[in-house]
Design a protein around this motif. Structure first.
Motif, PDB file in Angstrom:
ATOM      1  N   GLU A   1      -6.652   8.368   1.142  1.00 44.54           N
ATOM      2  CA  GLU A   1      -5.972   7.654   0.414  1.00 44.54           C
ATOM      3  C   GLU A   1      -5.957   6.297  -0.009  1.00 44.54           C
ATOM      4  OE1 GLU A   1      -1.786   8.184   1.561  1.00 44.54           O
ATOM      5  OE2 GLU A   1      -2.351  10.678   2.155  1.00 44.54           O
ATOM      6  N   VAL A   2      -6.632   5.358   1.075  1.00 41.41           N
ATOM      7  CA  VAL A   2      -6.840   3.968   0.855  1.00 41.41           C
ATOM      8  C   VAL A   2      -8.345   3.613   0.981  1.00 41.41           C
ATOM      9  CG1 VAL A   2      -4.409   3.486   1.764  1.00 41.41           C
ATOM     10  CG2 VAL A   2      -6.451   3.387   3.299  1.00 41.41           C
ATOM     11  N   ASP A   3      -8.565   2.451   0.321  1.00 45.95           N
ATOM     12  CA  ASP A   3      -9.841   2.087   0.255  1.00 45.95           C
ATOM     13  C   ASP A   3     -10.306   1.574   1.563  1.00 45.95           C
ATOM     14  OD1 ASP A   3      -9.982   2.388  -2.496  1.00 45.95           O
ATOM     15  OD2 ASP A   3      -9.418   0.249  -2.865  1.00 45.95           O
TER      16      ASP A   3
ATOM     17  N   VAL B   1       0.758  -1.361  -0.003  1.00 42.30           N
ATOM     18  CA  VAL B   1       0.006  -0.021   0.192  1.00 42.30           C
ATOM     19  C   VAL B   1       0.924   1.333   0.040  1.00 42.30           C
ATOM     20  CG1 VAL B   1      -1.751   1.363   1.217  1.00 42.30           C
ATOM     21  CG2 VAL B   1      -1.864  -1.166   1.117  1.00 42.30           C
ATOM     22  N   ASP B   2       0.770   2.155  -1.051  1.00 44.17           N
ATOM     23  CA  ASP B   2       1.355   3.441  -0.978  1.00 44.17           C
ATOM     24  C   ASP B   2       0.629   4.618  -0.226  1.00 44.17           C
ATOM     25  OD1 ASP B   2       3.422   2.608  -2.623  1.00 44.17           O
ATOM     26  OD2 ASP B   2       2.340   2.785  -4.495  1.00 44.17           O
ATOM     27  N   MET B   3       1.256   4.931   0.811  1.00 44.87           N
ATOM     28  CA  MET B   3       0.752   6.121   1.586  1.00 44.87           C
ATOM     29  C   MET B   3       1.565   7.191   1.474  1.00 44.87           C
ATOM     30  SD  MET B   3      -0.785   4.174   4.928  1.00 44.87           S
ATOM     31  CE  MET B   3       0.445   2.679   4.864  1.00 44.87           C
ATOM     32  N   THR B   4       1.266   8.604   1.983  1.00 43.28           N
ATOM     33  CA  THR B   4       2.117   9.474   2.044  1.00 43.28           C
ATOM     34  C   THR B   4       2.779   9.647   3.654  1.00 43.28           C
ATOM     35  OG1 THR B   4       0.199  10.952   2.926  1.00 43.28           O
ATOM     36  CG2 THR B   4       0.624  11.171   0.595  1.00 43.28           C
ATOM     37  N   VAL B   5       3.722  10.301   3.792  1.00 41.34           N
ATOM     38  CA  VAL B   5       4.304   9.930   5.239  1.00 41.34           C
ATOM     39  C   VAL B   5       3.225  10.612   6.149  1.00 41.34           C
ATOM     40  CG1 VAL B   5       5.402  12.474   5.154  1.00 41.34           C
ATOM     41  CG2 VAL B   5       6.344  10.825   6.457  1.00 41.34           C
ATOM     42  N   GLY B   6       2.228  11.457   5.802  1.00 38.93           N
ATOM     43  CA  GLY B   6       1.205  11.965   6.906  1.00 38.93           C
ATOM     44  C   GLY B   6       0.234  10.926   7.193  1.00 38.93           C
ATOM     45  N   LYS B   7      -0.191  10.256   6.122  1.00 42.56           N
ATOM     46  CA  LYS B   7      -1.078   9.042   6.177  1.00 42.56           C
ATOM     47  C   LYS B   7      -0.385   8.106   6.799  1.00 42.56           C
ATOM     48  CE  LYS B   7      -4.796   6.511   5.453  1.00 42.56           C
ATOM     49  NZ  LYS B   7      -6.149   7.036   5.759  1.00 42.56           N
TER      50      LYS B   7
ATOM     51  N   LEU C   1       2.192 -11.303  10.278  1.00 44.25           N
ATOM     52  CA  LEU C   1       0.826 -11.542  10.172  1.00 44.25           C
ATOM     53  C   LEU C   1       0.719 -13.076  10.720  1.00 44.25           C
ATOM     54  CD1 LEU C   1      -0.333  -9.819   6.855  1.00 44.25           C
ATOM     55  CD2 LEU C   1      -0.885  -9.205   9.240  1.00 44.25           C
ATOM     56  N   ALA C   2       1.801 -13.996  10.512  1.00 47.57           N
ATOM     57  CA  ALA C   2       1.783 -15.169  11.046  1.00 47.57           C
ATOM     58  C   ALA C   2       1.729 -15.294  12.413  1.00 47.57           C
ATOM     59  CB  ALA C   2       2.836 -16.026  10.456  1.00 47.57           C
ATOM     60  N   ARG C   3       2.030 -14.406  12.998  1.00 45.05           N
ATOM     61  CA  ARG C   3       1.919 -14.521  14.718  1.00 45.05           C
ATOM     62  C   ARG C   3       0.430 -14.280  15.166  1.00 45.05           C
ATOM     63  NH1 ARG C   3       6.717 -10.837  17.258  1.00 45.05           N
ATOM     64  NH2 ARG C   3       5.189 -11.075  19.081  1.00 45.05           N
ATOM     65  N   ASP C   4       0.468 -15.425  16.386  1.00 46.98           N
ATOM     66  CA  ASP C   4      -0.959 -15.052  16.832  1.00 46.98           C
ATOM     67  C   ASP C   4      -1.252 -13.906  18.046  1.00 46.98           C
ATOM     68  OD1 ASP C   4       0.474 -15.951  18.989  1.00 46.98           O
ATOM     69  OD2 ASP C   4      -0.316 -17.945  19.301  1.00 46.98           O
ATOM     70  N   ASP C   5      -0.419 -13.096  18.050  1.00 51.66           N
ATOM     71  CA  ASP C   5      -0.470 -11.900  18.901  1.00 51.66           C
ATOM     72  C   ASP C   5      -0.354 -10.719  18.302  1.00 51.66           C
ATOM     73  OD1 ASP C   5       2.424 -12.236  18.370  1.00 51.66           O
ATOM     74  OD2 ASP C   5       3.021 -11.674  20.607  1.00 51.66           O
ATOM     75  N   VAL C   6      -0.585 -10.622  17.059  1.00 46.15           N
ATOM     76  CA  VAL C   6      -0.435  -9.399  16.206  1.00 46.15           C
ATOM     77  C   VAL C   6      -1.632  -8.662  16.337  1.00 46.15           C
ATOM     78  CG1 VAL C   6      -1.121 -10.392  14.061  1.00 46.15           C
ATOM     79  CG2 VAL C   6       0.451  -8.560  14.172  1.00 46.15           C
ATOM     80  N   VAL C   7      -1.512  -7.230  16.301  1.00 41.77           N
ATOM     81  CA  VAL C   7      -2.661  -6.524  15.932  1.00 41.77           C
ATOM     82  C   VAL C   7      -2.584  -5.814  14.865  1.00 41.77           C
ATOM     83  CG1 VAL C   7      -2.987  -6.313  18.506  1.00 41.77           C
ATOM     84  CG2 VAL C   7      -1.510  -4.488  17.376  1.00 41.77           C
ATOM     85  N   CYS C   8      -3.823  -5.579  14.140  1.00 44.28           N
ATOM     86  CA  CYS C   8      -3.763  -5.114  12.725  1.00 44.28           C
ATOM     87  C   CYS C   8      -4.550  -3.746  12.619  1.00 44.28           C
ATOM     88  CB  CYS C   8      -4.099  -6.006  11.760  1.00 44.28           C
ATOM     89  SG  CYS C   8      -2.976  -7.531  11.659  1.00 44.28           S
ATOM     90  N   VAL C   9      -4.157  -2.799  11.871  1.00 45.32           N
ATOM     91  CA  VAL C   9      -4.910  -1.654  11.821  1.00 45.32           C
ATOM     92  C   VAL C   9      -5.818  -1.719  10.522  1.00 45.32           C
ATOM     93  CG1 VAL C   9      -4.923   0.865  11.543  1.00 45.32           C
ATOM     94  CG2 VAL C   9      -3.179  -0.111  12.954  1.00 45.32           C
ATOM     95  N   ARG C  10      -6.983  -1.397  10.700  1.00 38.43           N
ATOM     96  CA  ARG C  10      -7.728  -1.591   9.331  1.00 38.43           C
ATOM     97  C   ARG C  10      -8.341  -0.299   9.175  1.00 38.43           C
ATOM     98  NH1 ARG C  10     -10.411  -5.825   6.316  1.00 38.43           N
ATOM     99  NH2 ARG C  10      -9.810  -7.371   7.890  1.00 38.43           N
ATOM    100  N   ASP C  11      -7.898   0.384   8.060  1.00 30.57           N
ATOM    101  CA  ASP C  11      -8.333   1.894   7.879  1.00 30.57           C
ATOM    102  C   ASP C  11      -9.814   2.018   7.336  1.00 30.57           C
ATOM    103  OD1 ASP C  11      -7.191   4.486   7.723  1.00 30.57           O
ATOM    104  OD2 ASP C  11      -8.168   4.554   5.656  1.00 30.57           O
TER     105      ASP C  11
END
Length: 248
Positions: free
Chosen positions: A236-238, A178-184, A221-231
């Motif tokens: 900028e992104v969908d 995913v391409d994001m500006t530095v601000g995003k 992403l393969a770890r079972d203790d990961v947290v993910c951010v869904r925008d």
């Protein structure tokens, strides 16, 4: 915790009024509960007020390193939430914000404008010469003039090679697809640092390592203790894009 991308759920109700001598719950407690349970979608703010945390990035004519600036932003966003004032005069505005979407709006500043931002409630963090200041969240339509005059876009920073991840440092990986500006990206790593701290129950703001590496992305992403951010897909992104993941 599942390694599948997290989605936010119903916001936790704000604190009831407390007696002067009654201890407050940590500001990040609702966020920790949200990301430790079944994922759901956060509805619009109950009071109709859209709030955001301004994140001011110091970008002078001599440009900072992109990775260092993102690491400073990640730490600064969390630092506001675990500052001693978060249990005092900052508590109510922080809780009103955390109870909804933890929006962040990154802006750039230099010179006198950067100096003016230091006078506003917040925390400045410096990492390897790069500086970011996260401010106390508030309504997006009622920001101080010193903030509203700062540009949101218009300047980006080149990619860099920050090297190996230091041992024992919490890691945030920005989605390499995913391409994001530095601000995003600064806003997204700020989300990640807060969510990770809330889930782990941290009371401090450590330095974070930020990377954008396909191998690290897959490993995390393969770890079972990961947290993910869904925008949420406002810029900028969908909607639903997984912008970054974090683990310690």
């Amino acid at each position: 915790m599942s390694a599948q991308p997290e989605q936010p759920e119903e916001p936790v109700a704000a604190d009831e009024p407390l007696a002067a001598d009654e201890p407050r719950a940590p500001v990040l407690a609702p966020l920790g509960a949200r990301y430790s349970g079944a994922p759901a979608v956060i509805p619009p703010e109950a009071d109709g007020v859209v709030r955001a945390m301004p994140v001011i990035l110091r970008i002078e004519r001599e440009l900072p390193a992109r990775t260092a600036l993102l690491e400073a932003a990640a730490q600064a966003a969390l630092a506001v939430c675990v500052d001693a004032r978060a249990q005092g005069e900052w508590h109510e505005p922080l809780r009103a914000w955390v109870d909804g979407r933890i929006r962040k709006i990154a802006r750039r500043a230099r010179g006198a404008h950067w100096a003016a931002a230091q006078e506003l409630p917040g925390v400045t963090v410096e990492v390897d010469g790069a500086e970011a200041r996260a401010l106390l969240p508030g309504p997006v339509d009622d920001v101080p003039k010193a903030v509203s005059r700062l540009q949101i876009g218009g300047t980006d920073l080149p990619s860099d090679d920050p090297g190996q991840v230091p041992e024992g440092v919490p890691l945030i990986v920005v989605n390499p697809a995913v391409d994001m500006t530095v601000g995003k990206a600064a806003a997204q790593v700020g989300h990640a640092s807060m969510i990770l701290a809330a889930v782990r129950g941290w009371t401090g703001a450590p330095r974070f390592a930020v990377r954008r590496d396909p191998a690290l992305w897959e490993a995390l992403l393969a770890r079972d203790d990961v947290v993910c951010v869904r925008d949420a897909g406002f810029t900028e992104v969908d909607p639903g894009t997984i912008t970054c993941a974090a683990a310690d």
